[in-house]
Motif scaffolding. Structure first.
Motif, PDB file in Angstrom:
ATOM      1  N   GLY A   1       1.028  -1.330   0.115  1.00 26.56           N
ATOM      2  CA  GLY A   1      -0.466   0.156   0.137  1.00 26.56           C
ATOM      3  C   GLY A   1       1.191   1.112   0.523  1.00 26.56           C
ATOM      4  N   VAL A   2       2.342   1.353   0.106  1.00 19.68           N
ATOM      5  CA  VAL A   2       3.052   2.152  -0.125  1.00 19.68           C
ATOM      6  C   VAL A   2       3.171   2.858  -1.415  1.00 19.68           C
ATOM      7  N   THR A   3       3.389   4.230  -1.685  1.00 21.61           N
ATOM      8  CA  THR A   3       3.784   4.180  -2.903  1.00 21.61           C
ATOM      9  C   THR A   3       4.803   5.306  -3.181  1.00 21.61           C
ATOM     10  N   VAL A   4       6.060   4.396  -3.795  1.00 22.16           N
ATOM     11  CA  VAL A   4       7.601   5.688  -3.804  1.00 22.16           C
ATOM     12  C   VAL A   4       7.743   6.427  -5.080  1.00 22.16           C
ATOM     13  N   THR A   5       7.626   7.296  -4.896  1.00 19.09           N
ATOM     14  CA  THR A   5       7.954   8.140  -5.584  1.00 19.09           C
ATOM     15  C   THR A   5       9.630   8.296  -6.056  1.00 19.09           C
ATOM     16  N   TYR A   6      10.659   8.642  -7.039  1.00 19.31           N
ATOM     17  CA  TYR A   6      11.448   8.374  -7.382  1.00 19.31           C
ATOM     18  C   TYR A   6      11.352   9.658  -8.732  1.00 19.31           C
TER      19      TYR A   6
ATOM     20  N   GLN B   1       4.805   7.155   0.962  1.00 22.31           N
ATOM     21  CA  GLN B   1       3.435   7.633   1.390  1.00 22.31           C
ATOM     22  C   GLN B   1       2.775   6.515   1.692  1.00 22.31           C
ATOM     23  N   ASP B   2       2.238   6.024   2.743  1.00 23.12           N
ATOM     24  CA  ASP B   2       1.308   5.677   2.899  1.00 23.12           C
ATOM     25  C   ASP B   2       0.022   5.257   2.437  1.00 23.12           C
TER      26      ASP B   2
END
Length: 226
Positions: free
Chosen positions: A161-166, A223-224
Motif C-alpha cells: 500500500g506504500v507509494t514511492v516516488t522517484y 507515503q502510506d
C-alpha cells in the motif's frame, strides 16, 4: 510495428560496484502532500553551528543512517509516469539460466515488469523495471521513455500500500552489444530505479533494436495508503 526485443545480459546485483559514476541527480521537486522525505545521502555543504548555537538548539531525533533500509521488501503493483502518460500494472520477471532477463508478454501493450532479482522499489539498492516500446499491433507502455524529461516523477505503488516516488536524473541510450551492465544493474548505497526499454534502429536481420534506453532515477519520497 515491429516486435520489441529486450533480452539483456544481467550482472548479479551482489557483484562489483558500477565501473562508472552514476549520473548527477536532478534538482529536488516538490513532494506530494503527506509524503515522507528520503534522508539526504550527501553531507551538508553548510558550516556546522557555533558553540553558542549548539547550546541553544533543541535536541532532535537522529535521522536514519544512509546504510539503513528506506523501506522493507514489497513487490510493486502499479507504475505511473504522468509526464508520458504511463499507468500500468506490473508483472514479475526472472533471469534465465543464460543470465538474460525474460521480458514482459510481447502481446500486452500496457504491462511493465519488475525484475525480481533486484530490490523492490523503495529499498536501498537498484530496482529494475522493464517495458516494451512497441508490439506487433502498435506502440507500447514505454514508447515515450526516451523523451521523459529530467526531473519527472515516477510513482510506484507497492503491494503493502506504500507509494514511492522517484525523480528522473537522466535518460541514456546504449548499444546493446556494449550495454554497461555494472552501471545499470550495479549496487547502490541509496534507493535507485532503472527503467529500461529498447531504442535506436530496428535491425530486421536479427529482429531486434540496436539500443537500450535507460532512465536513471533516485528515490525522493514515499507515503502510506492511509
Amino acid at each position: 510495428m515491429a516486435l520489441f526485443g529486450i533480452l539483456m545480459i544481467f550482472k548479479p546485483l551482489n557483484g562489483p560496484q558500477a565501473s562508472a559514476p552514476l549520473p548527477p541527480r536532478a534538482a529536488a521537486v516538490p513532494r506530494p502532500a503527506g509524503a515522507r522525505p528520503v534522508p539526504s545521502q550527501a553531507p551538508s555543504a553548510q558550516a556546522g553551528p557555533t558553540q553558542s548555537e549548539s547550546a541553544q538548539a533543541e535536541p532532535s531525533e537522529a535521522e536514519p543512517s544512509p546504510s539503513e533500509p528506506v523501506l522493507g521488501f514489497s513487490p510493486p503493483t502499479r507504475l505511473r509516469i504522468p509526464a508520458i502518460g504511463v499507468d500500468a500494472p506490473f508483472t514479475q520477471l526472472a533471469a534465465q539460466a543464460s543470465g538474460e532477463i525474460t521480458p514482459p508478454a510481447a502481446d500486452d501493450q500496457n504491462l511493465v515488469g519488475w525484475f525480481n532479482g533486484s530490490v523492490s522499489p523503495g529499498e536501498h539498492g537498484t530496482s529494475v523495471v522493464i517495458g516494451h516500446v512497441d508490439t506487433k499491433t502498435g506502440p507500447a507502455v514505454f514508447v515515450g521513455l526516451s523523451e521523459l524529461p529530467q526531473g519527472s516523477e515516477v510513482e510506484i505503488t507497492r503491494d503493502d500500500g506504500v507509494t514511492v516516488t522517484y525523480v528522473v536524473d537522466t535518460i541514456e541510450a546504449f548499444a546493446k552489444d556494449r550495454f554497461p551492465d555494472d552501471l545499470v544493474y550495479g549496487e547502490s548505497d541509496d534507493a535507485q530505479l532503472r527503467l529500461i526499454t529498447c531504442g535506436g534502429a530496428y535491425d530486421r536481420n536479427v529482429m531486434d533494436y540496436t539500443e537500450n534506453v535507460v532512465a536513471f532515477a533516485h528515490l525522493e519520497s514515499w507515503q502510506d495508503e492511509d
